[in-house]
Design an enzyme around this catalytic site. Structure first.
Site, PDB file in Angstrom:
ATOM      1  N   ILE A  13       0.852  -1.196   0.000  1.00  0.00           N
ATOM      2  CA  ILE A  13       0.000   0.000   0.000  1.00  0.00           C
ATOM      3  C   ILE A  13       0.885   1.242   0.000  1.00  0.00           C
ATOM      4  O   ILE A  13       1.604   1.501   0.953  1.00  0.00           O
ATOM      5  CB  ILE A  13      -0.956  -0.005   1.212  1.00  0.00           C
ATOM      6  CG1 ILE A  13      -1.880  -1.217   1.133  1.00  0.00           C
ATOM      7  CG2 ILE A  13      -1.784   1.281   1.241  1.00  0.00           C
ATOM      8  CD1 ILE A  13      -2.813  -1.364   2.316  1.00  0.00           C
ATOM      9  N   HIS A  14       0.811   1.993  -1.097  1.00  0.00           N
ATOM     10  CA  HIS A  14       1.588   3.225  -1.255  1.00  0.00           C
ATOM     11  C   HIS A  14       0.796   4.159  -2.153  1.00  0.00           C
ATOM     12  O   HIS A  14      -0.347   3.866  -2.522  1.00  0.00           O
ATOM     13  CB  HIS A  14       2.986   2.923  -1.820  1.00  0.00           C
ATOM     14  CG  HIS A  14       2.947   2.210  -3.129  1.00  0.00           C
ATOM     15  ND1 HIS A  14       2.875   2.868  -4.342  1.00  0.00           N
ATOM     16  CD2 HIS A  14       2.936   0.883  -3.431  1.00  0.00           C
ATOM     17  CE1 HIS A  14       2.842   1.982  -5.323  1.00  0.00           C
ATOM     18  NE2 HIS A  14       2.871   0.777  -4.799  1.00  0.00           N
ATOM     19  N   GLY A  15       1.351   5.263  -2.543  1.00  0.00           N
ATOM     20  CA  GLY A  15       0.641   6.301  -3.285  1.00  0.00           C
ATOM     21  C   GLY A  15      -0.123   5.835  -4.501  1.00  0.00           C
ATOM     22  O   GLY A  15      -1.307   6.130  -4.653  1.00  0.00           O
TER      23      GLY A  15
END
Length: 163
Positions: A13-15
């Site tokens: 989970i990241h940008g």
């Protein structure tokens, strides 16, 4: 359970996942499938905190991913599966979870891996797992972001000598 999207991205989970892929997935829940992360309480907590508003996140091991998929309680729930590697995808598929397509987004370079694109590095085990997924007629969709053109992943693998 309705699988709206499945992705391999070792950053999880990241940008890009929170701003682009979650919208494309149109899923109520992100399920991160990985045995090691499941055992890491700190990492699980951080991943849940990184989730976009309104999206539930679960971190499960491979066996739990399969049992949850088969639980009638969740049969109408839409999900976005996140994996860190193709071996975990193959394990879930071999245990009966019907993933039809896997988006390959990011697999970082590490010692012993060969970089095949700016965001994907593979070793022999990865290549073997991807070839097995391909033989099971699972679409291998290499795209870092949604707007990128889809690349024939097996062709890309075959262009590089991975020992």
């Amino acid at each position: 359970m309705i699988i709206n999207f499945a992705r391999i991205d070792d950053r999880l989970i990241h940008g890009q996942v929170t701003t682009v892929w979650v919208k494309e997935a149109k899923a109520e829940r992100i399920i991160i499938c990985n045995d090691a992360i499941y055992e890491d309480d700190l990492r699980k907590t951080l991943l849940k905190q990184a989730a976009p508003p309104g999206i539930k996140v679960n971190v499960v091991n491979i066996d739990k991913a399969v049992s949850v998929y088969n639980n009638p309680k969740y049969e109408q729930e839409t999900v976005f599966y996140l994996f860190t590697n193709p071996k975990d995808v193959l394990a879930v598929v071999e245990k009966g979870v019907p993933i039809k397509s896997i988006n390959i987004g990011g697999m970082a370079y590490k010692e012993g891996k060969t970089q095949i694109t700016k965001s994907v590095s593979l070793d022999k085990n990865d290549v073997d797992a991807f070839n097995q997924l391909n033989e099971l007629n699972i679409k291998l969709d290499l795209r870092v972001v949604y707007s990128d053109p889809s690349i024939d992943f097996i062709k890309k693998i075959n262009e590089v000598d991975i020992a």
